[in-house]
Design a protein around this motif. Structure first.
Motif, short mmCIF file in Angstrom:
data_model
loop_
_atom_site.label_atom_id
_atom_site.label_comp_id
_atom_site.label_asym_id
_atom_site.label_seq_id
_atom_site.Cartn_x
_atom_site.Cartn_y
_atom_site.Cartn_z
N CYS A 207 53.96 -20.23 -101.29
CA CYS A 207 53.03 -19.75 -101.52
C CYS A 207 53.70 -18.72 -102.57
O CYS A 207 54.71 -19.03 -102.20
CB CYS A 207 53.61 -18.03 -100.42
SG CYS A 207 53.23 -16.81 -100.31
N GLY A 208 53.30 -18.00 -103.33
CA GLY A 208 53.49 -17.58 -104.62
C GLY A 208 54.23 -18.52 -105.94
O GLY A 208 55.09 -18.53 -106.65
N GLY A 209 53.91 -19.58 -105.48
CA GLY A 209 54.11 -20.69 -106.20
C GLY A 209 55.50 -21.33 -105.60
O GLY A 209 55.85 -21.82 -106.74
N LEU B 150 50.04 -30.16 -95.25
CA LEU B 150 51.15 -28.82 -96.00
C LEU B 150 50.13 -27.04 -95.88
O LEU B 150 48.33 -27.70 -95.71
CB LEU B 150 50.38 -29.36 -97.02
CG LEU B 150 50.09 -29.02 -99.11
CD1 LEU B 150 52.16 -28.60 -98.46
CD2 LEU B 150 50.26 -28.94 -99.66
N VAL B 151 51.24 -26.62 -95.90
CA VAL B 151 50.19 -25.21 -95.32
C VAL B 151 50.18 -23.77 -96.23
O VAL B 151 51.34 -23.80 -96.91
CB VAL B 151 50.58 -25.10 -94.04
CG1 VAL B 151 50.15 -23.15 -93.94
CG2 VAL B 151 50.64 -25.30 -92.69
N THR B 152 48.99 -23.70 -97.09
CA THR B 152 48.52 -22.51 -98.35
C THR B 152 49.16 -21.37 -97.26
O THR B 152 48.17 -21.37 -96.64
CB THR B 152 48.12 -23.36 -99.01
OG1 THR B 152 48.25 -24.51 -99.25
CG2 THR B 152 47.67 -22.53 -99.93
N LEU B 153 50.14 -20.34 -97.82
CA LEU B 153 49.94 -19.32 -97.03
C LEU B 153 49.69 -18.25 -98.43
O LEU B 153 49.77 -16.70 -98.36
CB LEU B 153 51.57 -18.75 -96.62
CG LEU B 153 51.96 -19.88 -96.39
CD1 LEU B 153 53.41 -19.39 -95.15
CD2 LEU B 153 51.12 -19.98 -94.67
N ASP B 154 49.28 -18.34 -99.33
CA ASP B 154 48.82 -17.71 -100.66
C ASP B 154 47.89 -16.61 -100.31
O ASP B 154 46.72 -17.10 -99.09
CB ASP B 154 48.41 -18.45 -101.87
CG ASP B 154 49.65 -18.70 -103.02
OD1 ASP B 154 50.99 -17.97 -102.46
OD2 ASP B 154 49.20 -20.03 -103.81
N GLY B 155 47.48 -15.37 -100.76
CA GLY B 155 46.80 -14.61 -99.90
C GLY B 155 47.18 -13.10 -99.51
O GLY B 155 48.20 -13.06 -100.18
#
Length: 154
Positions: free
Chosen positions: A114-116, A141-146
């Motif tokens: 998240c957030g880099g 790998l879970v991307t939480l960006d948003g």
């Protein structure tokens, strides 16, 4: 000349509910969740969209730094090899099973991004097992960006 190993690990998608403790109780991870404004609900919502990705021994995945990955051998010695017996016991059991059967099926460790920034959410012992046997482990790998969540301290 390279030596080949017959030992293998098959990585599978982990069950987030089995890893719940890491969010609500792991003291070293709370600051990351708060800084990134990540709620449990956001992790649950985005978890199924995760991907199995190779994670060679490194402090980064896809160029994103991963906090708490403890990838160096020196860190392994500090955090696992010299850890209290209870923490090492699970690792030793996995190692014995791998050596005796030649293959294991393990839940992939989980990395949140998240957030880099990334966080090794769970699975350090599983990572170490693969790394110490010269294998490239796979992680979920879970991307939480948003949209950021409003998080109250746990």
């Amino acid at each position: 000349m390279l030596s080949q190993s017959a030992l293998t690990i098959k990585w599978r998608q982990p069950d987030l509910q089995e890893e719940r403790w890491e969010f609500f109780n792991h003291p070293a991870k709370q600051e990351w969740y708060q800084r990134q404004c990540v709620s449990w609900e956001r992790i649950e919502t985005r978890f199924a969209a995760g991907l199995l990705m190779p994670y060679p021994r490194s402090a980064q995945i896809n160029g994103i730094p991963v906090a708490l990955s403890y990838h160096s051998y020196e860190e392994y010695q500090t955090w696992l090899a010299k850890a209290k017996r209870g923490y090492r016991k699970n690792y030793s059991r996995m190692e014995d099973d791998l050596q005796s059967s030649g293959t294991l099926s393990l839940k992939a460790p989980i990395i949140l991004t998240c957030g880099g920034e990334g966080l090794l959410y769970s699975g350090y012992r599983r990572l170490c097992l693969a790394w110490n046997y010269g294998m490239t482990p796979y992680v979920w790998l879970v991307t939480l960006d948003g949209e950021r969540d409003v998080v109250t301290p746990v």
